[in-house]
Design a protein around this motif. Sequence first.
Motif, PDB file in Angstrom:
ATOM      1  N   GLU A 113       0.843  -1.193   0.000  1.00  0.00           N
ATOM      2  CA  GLU A 113       0.000   0.000   0.000  1.00  0.00           C
ATOM      3  C   GLU A 113       0.884   1.250   0.000  1.00  0.00           C
ATOM      4  O   GLU A 113       0.583   2.252  -0.627  1.00  0.00           O
ATOM      5  N   LYS A 114       1.963   1.133   0.744  1.00  0.00           N
ATOM      6  CA  LYS A 114       2.944   2.231   0.804  1.00  0.00           C
ATOM      7  C   LYS A 114       4.227   1.692   1.451  1.00  0.00           C
ATOM      8  O   LYS A 114       4.236   0.573   1.980  1.00  0.00           O
ATOM      9  N   TRP A 115       5.296   2.459   1.401  1.00  0.00           N
ATOM     10  CA  TRP A 115       6.492   2.145   2.178  1.00  0.00           C
ATOM     11  C   TRP A 115       7.088   3.427   2.725  1.00  0.00           C
ATOM     12  O   TRP A 115       6.881   4.509   2.157  1.00  0.00           O
ATOM     13  N   GLU A 116       7.776   3.245   3.848  1.00  0.00           N
ATOM     14  CA  GLU A 116       8.402   4.402   4.497  1.00  0.00           C
ATOM     15  C   GLU A 116       9.879   4.115   4.654  1.00  0.00           C
ATOM     16  O   GLU A 116      10.252   3.054   5.172  1.00  0.00           O
ATOM     17  N   ALA A 117      10.701   5.064   4.199  1.00  0.00           N
ATOM     18  CA  ALA A 117      12.142   4.872   4.297  1.00  0.00           C
ATOM     19  C   ALA A 117      12.721   5.760   5.387  1.00  0.00           C
ATOM     20  O   ALA A 117      12.305   6.914   5.539  1.00  0.00           O
TER      21      ALA A 117
END
Lengths: 541, 314
Positions: free
Chosen positions: A110-114
């Motif tokens: 759905e999304k990714w966070e770095a």
Amino acid sequence: MKRNKGMQSRRWLLIVGALALLLVMAACNANGTKSNDGSSDVTDENENHEATNEKDQYGGVLKIGYSTAGIQALGLSSDIRLIEDMFVSSVALESLGRYEGTKMVPHLAEKWEADPASQTITYYLREGIKFHDGTDFNAEAVKWNLENFIEHRAELDDISEITVIDEYTLEVKLKTWNQRMLEEIPFYSISSPTAYQEMGRDAVLMHPVGTGPFKFVEMSHDEYVKFERFEDYWQEGRPYLDGIEFILFADSTTASAAMKAGEIDIYFNVPAIYAHELSQLENITVQTNETGLGALMTGLIYDSANPDSPFANPKVRRAITHAIDRDAIVDALQYGFSFATTQWGSKTSPTFNPDLDLEYDPEKARQLLADAGYPNGFKTNFVIGTDSTNIRFGEIIQAYLAEVGIEVELEMIDSGRHQELTVAAIGEPWDGIIIWSARGDYDVSFFMPRTFSPQGLTYAHNLQHYEDMQELYTLAKTALTEEEWIEFSRELQRLAFDEYAIATPLYISTMPTAIHKHVHDTGINSGHPTRFTPENIWIEK
Amino acid sequence: MTQYIVQRVIQTLVVILILSVICFFLMHLLPGDPALSLLGEEPTQEEIERVRAELGLDRPVIVQYFSWLADAVRGDLGTSIKYREDVTSLILHRLTPTLHIGVVSFVISVVLGVAAGVIASIRRGGWLDSLITISANLGMAVPNFWLGILGIYFFSLYLGWLPVQGYVSPAEDFWESTKRIIMPCLVLGCSSMAGLARQTRSSMLEVIRQDYIRTAKAKGLKRKVVLYKHALKNAVIPVITLCGLMLPNIIGGSVIIEQVYNINGIGRLMLTAVFDRDIIVVQGCLIMISITVALANLLVDISYGYFNPRIRYR
């Protein structure tokens, strides 16, 4: 007299027989394949088609042709290496992300966070997705896929740890921050771990079990791969098609003829000459990819590691950069279905260094050769393949280099020998110049070391290597901001193609794909050329 | 006759053994590494070593050959390097289209070639003779691949009568199968047909001049009887020899025809295997082709006795 009558009757029999044969063949036509004239009917239908309601979009089997030496693997990301295999398997296997243009956007995730500071990337997965074997797509499945990939391939070696946070959240920790991982991890496709455990590695290799809109049905080596609609696909109301059939062609002329006759709806990665031919037809469009992602870059590379070679001198290599008119080659040899480039990747990419002057300038080439101690040129060897396009390419290069005083002898070798000379692990050096092929992706800190670093997998064994470039690879790879990454990458381009002129990029293929106009919403060449949007494709009835 | 057949079978086995040795070692002499063709663009040293070990390519060539031979005499032709499949089943699967097209092409070329030769000989000097002779010369001169492509452009794209490519088994759909093999069969049989027409014409012309033919005519025998019973039966011996020689050409020609018409047969398998250095598949194909050609030649030799009872085998 009687004999003459007999002869006459035999002649009549012959004529009647020939007419009967013609009638039978005409009947074949009535029942069978679409002719070129028939295709123009399709164009008329297109013109009449204005609005199609969604109900009419369902049904039909799409036939996609492509020319290939065969299928190597379709079911596991770690083993899928050919772009054709990636393209075929992408109807059954999906990945966490997809390219839209040059931007990687979430797909199964759905999304990714770095978080570069903690060197972690957290993936939030879509819920309610099933694999074709009925098992759930979740964080454990993604973890298994990434671990399996790391076990067999080096691209994700920067991953140090994968932690399942909950059923649909996954945290990936890197050894050192590497911005490339933001595109690499979501790129590789996800297969069902259960299918692997139940069927075994060898079976899964040729039987992809993923979450894609189409389920694998059967394949015949060198002949076809068939997929059918996956009823439990996670996107509501998709796919439209009943199935997709990939047809493998041994010969591009035949594939092109099959496209013209309407026996296939799409011809993937058409050789330039046929792309040009097909683009002239009213009922066919040819989609090209301008991103350079995944496409083949062609150029020249030199035996610079050999101290006795003229190419040990960077000035000689730089002279060749200025001796060749890339645009003319693209027009003459690629019919415009490639774009000329002087650096790694396309001119529109962020890592392209606009400050470099590497354009065609034979006078400058002659001057550089004189500066290098070769005012009267020299003799050298150019190693190329045996097919007609390669030979024409060789002859063109031969002519350009002759203009600046370099006498080139063409050495033609087959693909097996070419691999022996270019695979660094084999370590056999070529003599003089060799045709250079690489992926034209613009992330130079990731792709350049594959050739230009001492650890490079291809060509590296016969090249000079430079310390400052090795340092820049690391700096660009670990850059925390996009600005830094661009700065280091552009410096790499300067060193690689201007100061050291390790190789001479010439053009990057646009991966032309011919599509009949009755096929809609393919998504082909809208991002990475090996991926498309099979779930959205529909065939106009 | 039995003794003769046994002798021929033994000779064939020796030929196959010699061929297998030559082929195996020649394939190893070719530049290129099967492991590299499997691993694609950027293999590492470890990957190459792993694949070589998996495929047994890290052993000395002589050991590899005898290991293959030991399996082959037990009926196991090995596992393909590229397809990772049993070579025997791979070959049997691919043999069907090749044999189908080969047999039909053979029959067409014999029937049309001999008929054209007979017609040309009995119409010697006439327009029909000239037409057949010129066509036969053209048929022998034109390369298969060019004729194949021309056929596709004319019959498939211009007229739209026949499909461009592919093979369908007659058991699956007889009509579709026939449509798909018409062009490959005609193209494949073209040069053989031309050769047969020329040979039949010259043999017939030679026989027609013989005294016994004149005697048969003088006896008042019907023209048909003289031509077909006395002349053709005697003229056919060199034609049968030519038919025997045609068989390897038809199988060899399938390599090109299967490429042009996208037919997944033994010719295409063999060509791909050579390019991919899949030695095991090349060996298997070679043995299968040798057996087929040897059997066909044996049949040709046996048929001599039928057409000319003076020929006897000891």
